[in-house]
Each structure stands twice: as C-alpha cells, then as structure tokens.
Design a protein around this motif. Structure first.
Motif, short mmCIF file in Angstrom:
data_model
loop_
_atom_site.label_atom_id
_atom_site.label_comp_id
_atom_site.label_asym_id
_atom_site.label_seq_id
_atom_site.Cartn_x
_atom_site.Cartn_y
_atom_site.Cartn_z
N ASP A 1 14.82 -15.85 -32.77
CA ASP A 1 13.89 -14.96 -32.20
C ASP A 1 14.68 -14.43 -30.86
OD1 ASP A 1 11.00 -13.85 -31.35
OD2 ASP A 1 11.52 -14.73 -29.61
N SER A 2 15.46 -15.14 -30.16
CA SER A 2 16.27 -14.39 -29.03
C SER A 2 17.11 -13.36 -29.50
CB SER A 2 17.09 -15.61 -28.31
OG SER A 2 17.83 -15.11 -27.17
N HIS B 1 15.73 -10.22 -30.75
CA HIS B 1 15.09 -9.86 -29.49
C HIS B 1 16.12 -8.77 -28.63
CE1 HIS B 1 12.46 -8.86 -26.21
NE2 HIS B 1 13.46 -9.33 -25.28
N LYS C 1 16.45 -5.74 -31.18
CA LYS C 1 15.39 -4.76 -31.03
C LYS C 1 15.35 -4.10 -29.95
CE LYS C 1 10.25 -4.86 -30.57
NZ LYS C 1 9.12 -5.51 -30.32
N CYS D 1 12.41 -5.31 -36.68
CA CYS D 1 12.77 -6.53 -35.94
C CYS D 1 11.71 -7.05 -35.38
CB CYS D 1 13.69 -5.94 -34.57
SG CYS D 1 15.37 -5.49 -34.94
N THR D 2 10.45 -6.25 -35.19
CA THR D 2 9.24 -6.90 -34.74
C THR D 2 8.57 -7.73 -35.77
OG1 THR D 2 8.91 -5.23 -33.18
CG2 THR D 2 6.98 -6.42 -33.98
N ARG E 1 10.57 -11.18 -35.83
CA ARG E 1 10.02 -11.73 -34.77
C ARG E 1 8.74 -12.65 -35.01
NH1 ARG E 1 10.20 -9.89 -28.60
NH2 ARG E 1 10.53 -12.18 -28.68
#
Length: 151
Positions: free
Chosen positions: A75-76, A79, A82, A97-98, A101
C-alpha cells in the motif's frame, strides 16, 4: 500549410488524451508553468515521472515477489506511485493505483497482482502516447500556452 496541419494534429492528439481519460486537469497545470525560460518544462517533468515511476514499479514488483502478504508495504509503495501519477495528471494510472490500494485494504493478493498488471499496462500506454506527443511537439516548435479547448 503543413505547419497549421501539424498544429491541428497536435491539438487533436492532446484532446484525445483527455477524452479517453488518460490525462486530467493536472496536466494543464503543468503546461501553465512552462515559459520561455524553460520551454521544455512539461516534457522534462513527464520524463522525470516516467523515470521515477519505473523505479517505483520495480519496487512494487519486488515486494509482490518477496513480500506478497505485506499489504502495508504494498500500500505504501502504490501510494507513492499514485502520487507521482497524480502530479502529472495521469488519470487512468492514478485510478488503477486506487483499485490496487483497495485490494491492499482487503488483503487480496490476487487482486493486487491483477491490478498491478493493469497499472503497468496504463503506464506503458501513456508513455507511448506522450512520447509520440512530444515528438510531434518538437516538430511543431514553440506553441502558445496551454488551452483547455485542445487548441
């Protein structure tokens, strides 16, 4: 005559990027920062984005291979990617990318892998489109400030 034709082709090409959802308003913001002092500013920013995003995607590939269940790490990393995509207005890439996540939030490893393949596909597609665009832009030469009408 050919000069005018190239300008129309360039405007049509750029408009298609927005119509097809590849780019959003952020791209216009970058174009508005370009001036006579830095006439290649947009191309330089986009080039840096692709260099940085390739590094980030390599890190994500590595994390998916070595730490596939470390969803916080994934996730990092996504992020960061993104954020980079958002900074140049790479809308489709940012949206994917969303999705990635969301799969991290659900701890769905297969979803992350599938989504990341789509991120890479959107990245490659956008890169090709923008490389063609900047190649044509160099042929046309200096152009007026960015316009939202695509002209």
């Amino acid at each position: 005559m050919e000069y005018s034709s190239l300008h129309r082709q360039l405007a049509t090409m750029k408009k298609s990027f927005f119509d097809q959802g590849f780019l959003d308003e952020q791209f216009f913001q970058i174009e508005e920062l370009q001036d006579d002092v830095s006439p290649n500013f947009v191309e330089e920013v986009v080039t840096l984005f692709f260099k940085d995003s390739l590094r980030l995607m390599g890190n994500i590939d590595h994390a998916l291979e070595k730490f596939p269940q470390d969803f916080d790490r994934l996730d990092s990393l996504i992020h960061q990617l993104k954020g980079s995509a958002s900074s140049i207005g790479a809308a489709k890439m940012k949206n994917e990318c969303t999705v990635f996540r969301d799969f991290c939030d659900k701890e769905n490893q297969e979803g992350c892998i599938r989504s990341f393949q789509k991120v890479k596909k959107e990245h490659a597609c956008l890169r090709q489109k923008l490389e063609n665009y900047f190649q044509l832009l160099r042929q046309v030469g200096p152009v007026a400030k960015a316009t939202r009408s695509g002209n």
